[in-house]
Scaffold this motif. Structure first.
Motif, PDB file in Angstrom:
ATOM      1  N   GLY B   1       0.825  -1.199   0.000  1.00  0.00           N
ATOM      2  CA  GLY B   1       0.000   0.000   0.000  1.00  0.00           C
ATOM      3  C   GLY B   1       0.855   1.243   0.000  1.00  0.00           C
ATOM      4  N   ALA B   2       0.227   2.374  -0.243  1.00  0.00           N
ATOM      5  CA  ALA B   2       0.952   3.631  -0.335  1.00  0.00           C
ATOM      6  C   ALA B   2       1.427   4.062   1.041  1.00  0.00           C
ATOM      7  CB  ALA B   2       0.048   4.698  -0.947  1.00  0.00           C
ATOM      8  N   GLY B   3       2.592   4.679   1.062  1.00  0.00           N
ATOM      9  CA  GLY B   3       3.118   5.232   2.308  1.00  0.00           C
ATOM     10  C   GLY B   3       2.655   6.650   2.483  1.00  0.00           C
ATOM     11  N   VAL B   4       3.306   7.367   3.391  1.00  0.00           N
ATOM     12  CA  VAL B   4       3.031   8.776   3.619  1.00  0.00           C
ATOM     13  C   VAL B   4       3.627   9.567   2.456  1.00  0.00           C
ATOM     14  CG1 VAL B   4       3.389  10.735   5.151  1.00  0.00           C
ATOM     15  CG2 VAL B   4       3.080   8.434   6.110  1.00  0.00           C
ATOM     16  N   SER B   5       2.835  10.446   1.888  1.00  0.00           N
ATOM     17  CA  SER B   5       3.354  11.273   0.801  1.00  0.00           C
ATOM     18  C   SER B   5       3.285  12.744   1.200  1.00  0.00           C
ATOM     19  CB  SER B   5       2.590  11.036  -0.504  1.00  0.00           C
ATOM     20  OG  SER B   5       1.226  11.373  -0.354  1.00  0.00           O
ATOM     21  N   GLN B   6       4.225  13.497   0.664  1.00  0.00           N
ATOM     22  CA  GLN B   6       4.297  14.918   0.957  1.00  0.00           C
ATOM     23  C   GLN B   6       4.542  15.681  -0.334  1.00  0.00           C
ATOM     24  OE1 GLN B   6       7.046  14.284   4.808  1.00  0.00           O
ATOM     25  NE2 GLN B   6       6.330  16.404   4.591  1.00  0.00           N
ATOM     26  N   SER B   7       3.971  16.876  -0.385  1.00  0.00           N
ATOM     27  CA  SER B   7       4.197  17.728  -1.554  1.00  0.00           C
ATOM     28  C   SER B   7       4.251  19.191  -1.129  1.00  0.00           C
ATOM     29  CB  SER B   7       3.089  17.512  -2.592  1.00  0.00           C
ATOM     30  OG  SER B   7       1.829  17.849  -2.047  1.00  0.00           O
ATOM     31  N   PRO B   8       5.017  20.006  -1.837  1.00  0.00           N
ATOM     32  CA  PRO B   8       5.976  19.590  -2.860  1.00  0.00           C
ATOM     33  C   PRO B   8       7.198  18.928  -2.221  1.00  0.00           C
ATOM     34  CG  PRO B   8       6.253  21.915  -2.393  1.00  0.00           C
ATOM     35  CD  PRO B   8       5.083  21.452  -1.555  1.00  0.00           C
ATOM     36  N   SER B   9       8.039  18.320  -3.014  1.00  0.00           N
ATOM     37  CA  SER B   9       9.256  17.723  -2.477  1.00  0.00           C
ATOM     38  C   SER B   9      10.285  18.814  -2.184  1.00  0.00           C
ATOM     39  CB  SER B   9       9.836  16.686  -3.433  1.00  0.00           C
ATOM     40  OG  SER B   9      10.059  17.264  -4.701  1.00  0.00           O
ATOM     41  N   ASN B  10      10.265  19.860  -2.980  1.00  0.00           N
ATOM     42  CA  ASN B  10      11.150  21.002  -2.784  1.00  0.00           C
ATOM     43  C   ASN B  10      10.362  22.283  -2.984  1.00  0.00           C
ATOM     44  OD1 ASN B  10      14.208  20.361  -2.480  1.00  0.00           O
ATOM     45  ND2 ASN B  10      13.486  18.907  -3.985  1.00  0.00           N
ATOM     46  N   LYS B  11      10.663  23.279  -2.156  1.00  0.00           N
ATOM     47  CA  LYS B  11      10.015  24.568  -2.291  1.00  0.00           C
ATOM     48  C   LYS B  11      11.045  25.653  -2.015  1.00  0.00           C
ATOM     49  CE  LYS B  11       6.554  27.561  -2.494  1.00  0.00           C
ATOM     50  NZ  LYS B  11       5.774  27.795  -3.747  1.00  0.00           N
ATOM     51  N   VAL B  12      11.192  26.536  -2.989  1.00  0.00           N
ATOM     52  CA  VAL B  12      12.055  27.699  -2.811  1.00  0.00           C
ATOM     53  C   VAL B  12      11.159  28.924  -2.822  1.00  0.00           C
ATOM     54  CG1 VAL B  12      14.000  29.029  -3.692  1.00  0.00           C
ATOM     55  CG2 VAL B  12      13.974  26.540  -3.966  1.00  0.00           C
ATOM     56  N   THR B  13      11.306  29.759  -1.820  1.00  0.00           N
ATOM     57  CA  THR B  13      10.451  30.932  -1.716  1.00  0.00           C
ATOM     58  C   THR B  13      11.267  32.131  -1.265  1.00  0.00           C
ATOM     59  OG1 THR B  13       8.347  31.727  -0.831  1.00  0.00           O
ATOM     60  CG2 THR B  13       9.799  30.588   0.692  1.00  0.00           C
ATOM     61  N   GLU B  14      10.678  33.280  -1.447  1.00  0.00           N
ATOM     62  CA  GLU B  14      11.340  34.498  -1.002  1.00  0.00           C
ATOM     63  C   GLU B  14      10.891  34.845   0.408  1.00  0.00           C
ATOM     64  OE1 GLU B  14      11.806  36.735  -5.349  1.00  0.00           O
ATOM     65  OE2 GLU B  14      10.312  37.427  -3.891  1.00  0.00           O
ATOM     66  N   LYS B  15      11.785  35.442   1.141  1.00  0.00           N
ATOM     67  CA  LYS B  15      11.465  35.894   2.489  1.00  0.00           C
ATOM     68  C   LYS B  15      10.207  36.749   2.467  1.00  0.00           C
ATOM     69  CE  LYS B  15      13.469  38.793   6.131  1.00  0.00           C
ATOM     70  NZ  LYS B  15      14.652  39.583   6.542  1.00  0.00           N
ATOM     71  N   GLY B  16       9.317  36.464   3.410  1.00  0.00           N
ATOM     72  CA  GLY B  16       8.086  37.229   3.516  1.00  0.00           C
ATOM     73  C   GLY B  16       6.879  36.594   2.844  1.00  0.00           C
ATOM     74  N   LYS B  17       7.110  35.622   1.984  1.00  0.00           N
ATOM     75  CA  LYS B  17       6.007  34.938   1.314  1.00  0.00           C
ATOM     76  C   LYS B  17       5.431  33.863   2.226  1.00  0.00           C
ATOM     77  CE  LYS B  17       6.639  36.786  -2.888  1.00  0.00           C
ATOM     78  NZ  LYS B  17       5.608  37.585  -3.601  1.00  0.00           N
ATOM     79  N   ASP B  18       4.180  33.482   1.945  1.00  0.00           N
ATOM     80  CA  ASP B  18       3.536  32.373   2.653  1.00  0.00           C
ATOM     81  C   ASP B  18       3.740  31.086   1.864  1.00  0.00           C
ATOM     82  OD1 ASP B  18       0.531  34.248   3.650  1.00  0.00           O
ATOM     83  OD2 ASP B  18       2.648  34.458   4.227  1.00  0.00           O
ATOM     84  N   VAL B  19       3.870  29.960   2.583  1.00  0.00           N
ATOM     85  CA  VAL B  19       3.979  28.659   1.929  1.00  0.00           C
ATOM     86  C   VAL B  19       3.038  27.661   2.586  1.00  0.00           C
ATOM     87  CG1 VAL B  19       6.374  28.967   1.176  1.00  0.00           C
ATOM     88  CG2 VAL B  19       5.904  27.902   3.395  1.00  0.00           C
ATOM     89  N   GLU B  20       2.583  26.706   1.773  1.00  0.00           N
ATOM     90  CA  GLU B  20       1.747  25.617   2.276  1.00  0.00           C
ATOM     91  C   GLU B  20       2.402  24.294   1.926  1.00  0.00           C
ATOM     92  OE1 GLU B  20      -2.858  27.285   2.244  1.00  0.00           O
ATOM     93  OE2 GLU B  20      -2.245  25.700   0.869  1.00  0.00           O
ATOM     94  N   LEU B  21       2.530  23.458   2.923  1.00  0.00           N
ATOM     95  CA  LEU B  21       3.116  22.132   2.745  1.00  0.00           C
ATOM     96  C   LEU B  21       2.026  21.101   3.014  1.00  0.00           C
ATOM     97  CD1 LEU B  21       6.426  22.722   4.762  1.00  0.00           C
ATOM     98  CD2 LEU B  21       5.909  23.364   2.395  1.00  0.00           C
ATOM     99  N   ARG B  22       2.002  20.078   2.167  1.00  0.00           N
ATOM    100  CA  ARG B  22       0.903  19.115   2.259  1.00  0.00           C
ATOM    101  C   ARG B  22       1.409  17.747   2.677  1.00  0.00           C
ATOM    102  NH1 ARG B  22      -4.223  17.942  -0.942  1.00  0.00           N
ATOM    103  NH2 ARG B  22      -4.349  15.664  -1.011  1.00  0.00           N
TER     104      ARG B  22
END
Lengths: 115, 115
Positions: B1-22
């Protein structure tokens, strides 16, 4: 507060030899669990072995065994017959049954197996 | 069966921006955990979910960090107004139920880089 201490930042072992990775812990909870995880350079966390605080016998899983000394609050990981693929970071962790079972991790030991 | 998955695998952002990790946990796992791993360090607990509620948020480093879980499944970790010190690998883990001997299964992580 709960704490895990791993005092060996790095260890070397020759292939086919046994190696012991040290872990000591501190907790006031009477019931807790101790875990070892392996993290290869690829980054995933791989569960190796678990020891419950009330377990009478030391846990074993294949080439992995946990040397549990409750009075000394130590939970050392023993890897027998080391293989080149054992080269990785190894983390000791603890959970407690009276809270959310979050894992408290040590800082890790980098094991390098050489031919 | 499927394991734990996460996305994105990599995220590059600029200081001050918001990010969402799944995080998508293993189906049927009621407990879900978020951890952070800074470069060369062990894992730090951030937050724990039992079902859709979060009884332990003690590890969230500031009010810029929040997380939610819906349908006793997917979880999202949100970091607002990102700072350079938020750069790390964010790991999600799930387990079937909370008890001291339940193994946590980890996802591959999201590597966040804040420029």
């Amino acid at each position: 507060a709960q704490k895990i201490t791993q005092t060996q930042p790095g260890m070397f072992v020759q292939e086919k030899e046994a190696v012991t990775l040290d872990c000591t812990y501190d907790t006031s909870d009477p019931s807790y669990g101790l875990f070892w995880y392996k993290q290869p350079s690829s980054g995933e966390m791989i569960f190796l072995i678990y020891q419950g605080s009330y377990d009478q016998q030391n846990a074993t899983e294949g080439r992995y065994s946990l040397n549990f000394q409750k009075a000394r609050k130590s939970a050392n990981l023993v890897i027998s017959a080391s293989q080149l693929g054992d080269s990785a970071m190894y983390f000791c962790a603890m959970s407690a049954s009276y809270n959310t079972d979050k894992l408290i991790f040590g800082t890790g030991t980098r094991l390098q197996v050489f031919p | 069966g499927a394991g734990v998955s996460q996305s994105p695998s990599n995220k590059v952002t600029e200081k001050g921006k918001d990010v969402e990790l799944r995080c998508d946990p293993i189906s049927g796992h009621t407990a879900l955990y978020w951890y952070r791993q800074r470069l060369g360090q062990g894992l730090e607990f951030l937050i724990y979910f039992q079902g859709n509620s979060a009884p332990d948020k003690s590890g969230l480093p500031s009010d810029r960090f929040s997380a939610e879980r819906t349908g006793e499944s997917v979880s999202t970790l949100t970091i607002q107004r990102t700072q350079q010190e938020d750069s790390a690998v964010y790991l999600c883990a799930s387990s079937f139920e909370t008890s001291a001997d339940n193994e946590q299964f980890f996802g591959p992580g999201t590597r966040l880089t804040v420029l």
